[in-house]
Design an enzyme around this catalytic site. Structure first.
Site, PDB file in Angstrom:
ATOM      1  N   ASP A  38      -7.626  -3.930  -4.885  1.00 27.24           N
ATOM      2  CA  ASP A  38      -7.243  -2.643  -4.293  1.00 27.24           C
ATOM      3  C   ASP A  38      -5.868  -2.191  -4.769  1.00 27.24           C
ATOM      4  OD1 ASP A  38      -8.684  -4.587  -2.745  1.00 27.24           O
ATOM      5  OD2 ASP A  38      -8.687  -3.294  -1.006  1.00 27.24           O
ATOM      6  N   ASP A  68       0.803  -1.221   0.000  1.00 29.08           N
ATOM      7  CA  ASP A  68       0.000   0.000   0.000  1.00 29.08           C
ATOM      8  C   ASP A  68       0.837   1.273   0.000  1.00 29.08           C
ATOM      9  OD1 ASP A  68      -2.670  -0.922  -0.157  1.00 29.08           O
ATOM     10  OD2 ASP A  68      -2.524  -1.648   1.908  1.00 29.08           O
TER      11      ASP A  68
END
Length: 394
Positions: free
Chosen positions: A178, A118
């Site tokens: 994601d 991320d």
């Protein structure tokens, strides 16, 4: 009725409606002013939040009021500084820029964190937003260094960046949809540094995801697990959706946003085609509520009593403004405008009395774990503000 009486009657109605019109207009303007005041109130709550390296606001429970705070290593940490940068761009108020600079500086320690996929959410949503405001060489250096770190998670055989490291006894090489949004960091790193390696990794990851994450109806699997020896996708499951074959609303949003963004950098028509197909599935789904704010999963059997997810709505709305820019298809613009208006209303904006650094209410984080259900969440605010900026740019 004679002609004279008829004329008098018509004139009477004309005077009556004319007299009422200013009152109707005043009421409308007052409603808009009140709404803008509420939004400004929420902005001030973000500004007043004390800078603390261990207290990035992630979400908030409302009964009783309690802010869920996280350190910079949390995947959501970059959204709060990013929101401050965006509020500065929306308002021109230098106080938001000053606070954004302080919070962004606390994210630098993540540039070497190779335990997470991320990096884009954390670094590009903070330093990247700052770079949009000012040409800052330090911010560029952090972005490029972070891209180098993220690149270490790329597996050439699979053709993707590895997502999570947990559950490794079951998931050999998991990739979540994601992860598409972390590619923006890589694309930008190539623009900054001139090193095409980052761009190639990002484009390859997008191509691999395109092959394996989408169902025939253009809905999306949340997690695809790969065999690192053969590179073949061997398992398609969920982690945050209702079940393996359900359609998790925010996952759809990540897909629409991710492929629209990937098209921006690559101009690969397959990416644009997929973004449009997935947007069509989302917008026309029979279980999408009239206001465009989805239930957390389109297949939750509890619908219409299932929780909504304003964060998914914000992600999709921001993506659709960009998708409209590429296609000029007014369907995307009209849908985005409708949803943004609904988010920017008293139904979804946090009440002025709530003392927390958030803007929107009614988001759903992780339903299977009963975590962050029907609450304010930082990434909902970030993409809501980005949508406001993208609409303003039009």
């Amino acid at each position: 009725m004679n002609k004279l009486n008829y004329i008098v009657l018509i004139l009477g109605f004309t005077v009556l409606f004319t007299a009422c019109e200013p009152e109707k207009k005043l009421k409308k303007d007052t409603e808009i002013a009140d709404n803008n005041s509420l939004l400004e109130n929420r902005y001030q709550k973000l500004l007043a939040y004390k800078v603390d390296s261990l207290s990035f606001p992630r979400s908030m429970s409302l009964n009783p009021e309690e802010i869920h705070k996280v350190p910079s290593k949390d995947w959501t940490s970059g959204f709060f500084p990013g929101s401050l940068w965006q509020i500065f761009k929306l308002t021109g108020n230098e106080k938001f820029k000053e606070k954004a600079v302080e919070w962004t500086a606390l994210m630098e320690n993540q540039k070497y964190n190779d335990k997470t996929h991320d990096m884009g959410f954390k670094i590009y949503c903070s330093f990247g937003e700052g770079l949009k405001v000012e040409d800052n060489q330090f911010y560029k250096d952090v972005i490029v260094e972070s891209a180098k770190t993220l690149s270490t998670r790329f597996n050439e055989k699979v053709g993707s960046l590895r997502s999570w490291d947990f559950n490794s006894d079951i998931w050999e090489f998991p990739v979540i949809v994601d992860n598409m949004l972390n590619l923006e960091l890589l694309f930008e790193a190539t623009k900054i540094s001139g090193d095409s390696t980052f761009h190639k990794i990002a484009e390859t990851h997008a191509e691999t995801t395109l092959k394996n994450h989408f169902r025939p109806d253009n809905s999306i699997y949340h997690v695809v697990v790969y065999d690192t020896i053969t590179g073949v996708a061997k398992m398609k499951v969920t982690h945050q959706g209702f079940n393996d074959e359900s359609t998790w609303a925010r996952g759809q949003g990540w897909g629409i946003y991710g492929y629209t963004m990937a098209y921006r950098y690559t101009k690969n028509p397959a990416f644009l085609k997929q973004a449009e197909a997935t947007a069509k599935f989302y917008m026309e789904h029979k279980n999408l509520p009239e206001d465009g704010i989805p239930y957390w999963d389109f297949n939750d059997p509890a619908i219409p009593k299932a929780p909504r997810d304003a964060s998914a709505a914000a992600v999709v709305t921001s993506a659709l403004y960009e998708l409209y820019g590429f296609t000029k298809n007014k369907v995307y613009l009209d849908f985005a405008n409708k949803v943004l208006d609904n988010l920017n209303s008293t139904k979804y904006l946090l009440d002025a009395t709530v003392n927390g650094p958030f803007i929107l209410n009614h988001s759903t984080g992780n339903w299977p774990k009963n975590d962050e259900i029907d609450e304010p969440i930082s990434y909902a605010d970030y993409y809501f503000l980005e949508a406001l900026l993208r609409k303003k740019a039009l």
